[in-house]
Design an enzyme around this catalytic site. Structure first.
Site, PDB file in Angstrom:
ATOM      1  N   ASP A 134      55.906  64.187  36.316  1.00 37.00           N
ATOM      2  CA  ASP A 134      55.662  65.611  36.133  1.00 37.00           C
ATOM      3  C   ASP A 134      56.843  66.388  35.533  1.00 37.00           C
ATOM      4  O   ASP A 134      56.675  67.142  34.588  1.00 37.00           O
ATOM      5  CB  ASP A 134      55.255  66.228  37.483  1.00 37.00           C
ATOM      6  CG  ASP A 134      54.675  67.621  37.334  1.00 37.00           C
ATOM      7  OD1 ASP A 134      54.066  67.898  36.298  1.00 37.00           O
ATOM      8  OD2 ASP A 134      54.827  68.430  38.257  1.00 37.00           O
ATOM      9  N   ASP A 140      53.014  63.654  30.649  1.00 36.09           N
ATOM     10  CA  ASP A 140      52.258  62.701  31.479  1.00 36.09           C
ATOM     11  C   ASP A 140      50.862  62.477  30.904  1.00 36.09           C
ATOM     12  O   ASP A 140      50.341  61.365  30.894  1.00 36.09           O
ATOM     13  CB  ASP A 140      52.105  63.237  32.915  1.00 36.09           C
ATOM     14  CG  ASP A 140      53.429  63.436  33.613  1.00 36.09           C
ATOM     15  OD1 ASP A 140      54.375  62.692  33.312  1.00 36.09           O
ATOM     16  OD2 ASP A 140      53.519  64.343  34.462  1.00 36.09           O
ATOM     17  N   ARG A 141      50.267  63.560  30.413  1.00 33.28           N
ATOM     18  CA  ARG A 141      48.900  63.487  29.917  1.00 33.28           C
ATOM     19  C   ARG A 141      48.816  62.641  28.647  1.00 33.28           C
ATOM     20  O   ARG A 141      47.907  61.827  28.491  1.00 33.28           O
ATOM     21  CB  ARG A 141      48.381  64.907  29.661  1.00 33.28           C
ATOM     22  CG  ARG A 141      46.926  64.999  29.309  1.00 33.28           C
ATOM     23  CD  ARG A 141      46.355  66.372  29.630  1.00 33.28           C
ATOM     24  NE  ARG A 141      47.124  67.449  29.072  1.00 33.28           N
ATOM     25  CZ  ARG A 141      46.753  68.184  28.011  1.00 33.28           C
ATOM     26  NH1 ARG A 141      45.622  67.912  27.396  1.00 33.28           N
ATOM     27  NH2 ARG A 141      47.488  69.179  27.592  1.00 33.28           N
ATOM     28  N   CYS A 194      34.434  74.378  31.634  1.00 29.72           N
ATOM     29  CA  CYS A 194      35.781  74.751  32.061  1.00 29.72           C
ATOM     30  C   CYS A 194      36.298  75.945  31.271  1.00 29.72           C
ATOM     31  O   CYS A 194      36.946  76.848  31.827  1.00 29.72           O
ATOM     32  CB  CYS A 194      36.747  73.572  31.934  1.00 29.72           C
ATOM     33  SG  CYS A 194      36.873  72.872  30.271  1.00 29.72           S
ATOM     34  N   CYS A 240      45.420  76.649  40.862  1.00 21.76           N
ATOM     35  CA  CYS A 240      44.032  77.045  40.621  1.00 21.76           C
ATOM     36  C   CYS A 240      43.234  75.798  40.288  1.00 21.76           C
ATOM     37  O   CYS A 240      43.677  74.974  39.484  1.00 21.76           O
ATOM     38  CB  CYS A 240      43.967  78.046  39.471  1.00 21.76           C
ATOM     39  SG  CYS A 240      42.291  78.570  39.031  1.00 21.76           S
ATOM     40  N   ASN A 280      62.726  81.845  56.851  1.00 20.21           N
ATOM     41  CA  ASN A 280      63.078  80.743  55.939  1.00 20.21           C
ATOM     42  C   ASN A 280      62.995  79.398  56.650  1.00 20.21           C
ATOM     43  O   ASN A 280      62.523  78.409  56.083  1.00 20.21           O
ATOM     44  CB  ASN A 280      64.490  80.945  55.383  1.00 20.21           C
ATOM     45  CG  ASN A 280      64.540  82.081  54.387  1.00 20.21           C
ATOM     46  OD1 ASN A 280      63.567  82.362  53.694  1.00 20.21           O
ATOM     47  ND2 ASN A 280      65.676  82.763  54.310  1.00 20.21           N
TER      48      ASN A 280
END
Length: 377
Positions: A134, A140-141, A194, A240, A280
């Protein structure tokens, strides 16, 4: 070295250590991706979280000299929350996106990649490897697509035939020339669900995302959220899932294959009001192990305030008023002022007028004015 035999062994070992899918790609430059990234940069569609050097993003040889191939892995994560707590009128809850359920996926994937590295080093001591999840330089895709993990969907996610798009991705560059896997043909077809469902129109067209409009990105920002997105964020605290939830390829996809990824319902769908005053120490203890905590508690608290405004939760007014007068952070004070106005209780007019007299920060004063305007003052 018998590369074919090693590759077969590696595939078998990957199954033993809980890797749901593995693929192999050449380490040649991603020339087509480069053109897209340059275009994204020109259009101002990048989030700022990416590696800024496009050459590093598209050329594995700049990251690992003499790179020959890339090993791509995918782990499936759950999409359905068992025993989800209910949100009530006086006990409203927010939501962390599925990518933040369970233990931080960066740690989970690094564990699997570390095991693959150790496996290769044991068999080929001179091997050179570079793993990333990531936050690395490569896309990554793009790697997963080339390695046959799945196709790149219109929702800008990798979609696998076996697990839909509910997969975490990681990769390892190596100087071993493994045989490339066969890429999977795009199966989105004419579907635009989408694109149509995106709350902010962030999916400009199939496969093109304006990150600055994407709610997943917006929930991670630390400043004031632009007015046009405040109501669209709903009760989302982090991330999301809309473009995944509407995807037909995700219908019925729900995998609970990894204990580390199992969500704690009270953490991924937490009560909103307690988040406003969480310390915290408590934040780190409760939410620290989740990937959604990486930006700290401030964005989550801001989003919790927006969620309470979305629900018009009058029971939260005492906490919001305390924040307005006592919190040291302008973004939190200002967002609370706007939320008080949005909730719409006329008795709040005096609260905002008093705050206006005491406030010295210009941006917070603007938010107080917005709150008063919402109360028709």
């Amino acid at each position: 070295m018998d590369i074919q035999a090693l590759q077969k062994e590696l595939i078998e070992y990957s199954k033993e250590i809980g890797i749901d899918k593995i693929g192999f790609a050449s380490a040649s430059p991603f020339e087509e991706l480069k053109d897209r990234l340059v275009k994204q940069q020109e259009l101002g569609y990048q989030s700022g979280f990416e590696e800024p050097d496009i050459e590093k993003r598209v050329n594995p040889g700049l990251i690992l000299p003499k790179a020959k191939s890339i090993i791509a892995i995918a782990l499936a994560y759950p999409s359905k929350l068992k025993d989800a707590p209910r949100s009530t009128r006086t006990e409203r809850r927010g939501l962390f996106a599925r990518a933040s359920w369970g233990q931080d996926y960066h740690d989970v994937l690094r564990d699997r990649l570390n095991k693959l590295e150790a496996f290769l080093i044991e068999r080929v001591p001179a091997v050179k490897v570079k793993s990333m999840v990531d936050t690395g330089e490569l896309s990554d895709r793009a790697v997963a697509e080339r390695a046959g993990i799945g196709w790149s969907g219109k929702n800008c996610s990798i979609i696998t035939p076996e697990f839909g798009s509910y997969v975490y991705l990681g990769e390892m560059i190596t100087n071993i020339p493994f045989e490339p896997s066969t890429p999977i043909e795009d199966q989105c077809g004419s579907c635009t669900k989408c694109i149509d469902a995106c709350p902010t129109g962030a999916i400009v067209q199939g496969g093109q995302l304006d990150s600055n409009k994407c709610i997943a990105f917006l929930t991670q920002t630390k400043g004031f959220l632009a007015d046009e997105y405040r109501e669209k964020i709903g009760n989302r605290l982090y991330g999301c899932d809309t473009c995944q939830l509407v995807c037909p390829k995700n219908k019925g996809m729900d995998f609970h294959l990894h204990e580390e990824m199992e969500p704690d319902p009270e953490l991924v769908k937490p009560l909103l009001k307690p988040l406003l005053t969480i310390s915290n120490k408590e934040w780190k203890e409760k939410f620290g192990p989740m990937s959604g905590s990486w930006r700290g508690k401030k964005p989550i608290q801001r989003n919790a305030i927006l969620a309470l405004a979305h629900y018009k939760d009058e029971s939260a007014l005492p906490e919001l008023q305390t924040i307005l007068f006592k919190d040291s952070r302008p973004v939190i004070r200002g967002t609370a002022a706007w939320a008080i106005g949005k909730i719409g209780k006329q008795e709040s007019v005096q609260t905002l007028l008093v705050a206006k007299e005491k406030e010295t920060d210009g941006e917070v004063l603007k938010e107080i004015e917005k709150g008063l305007k919402l109360l028709n003052m």
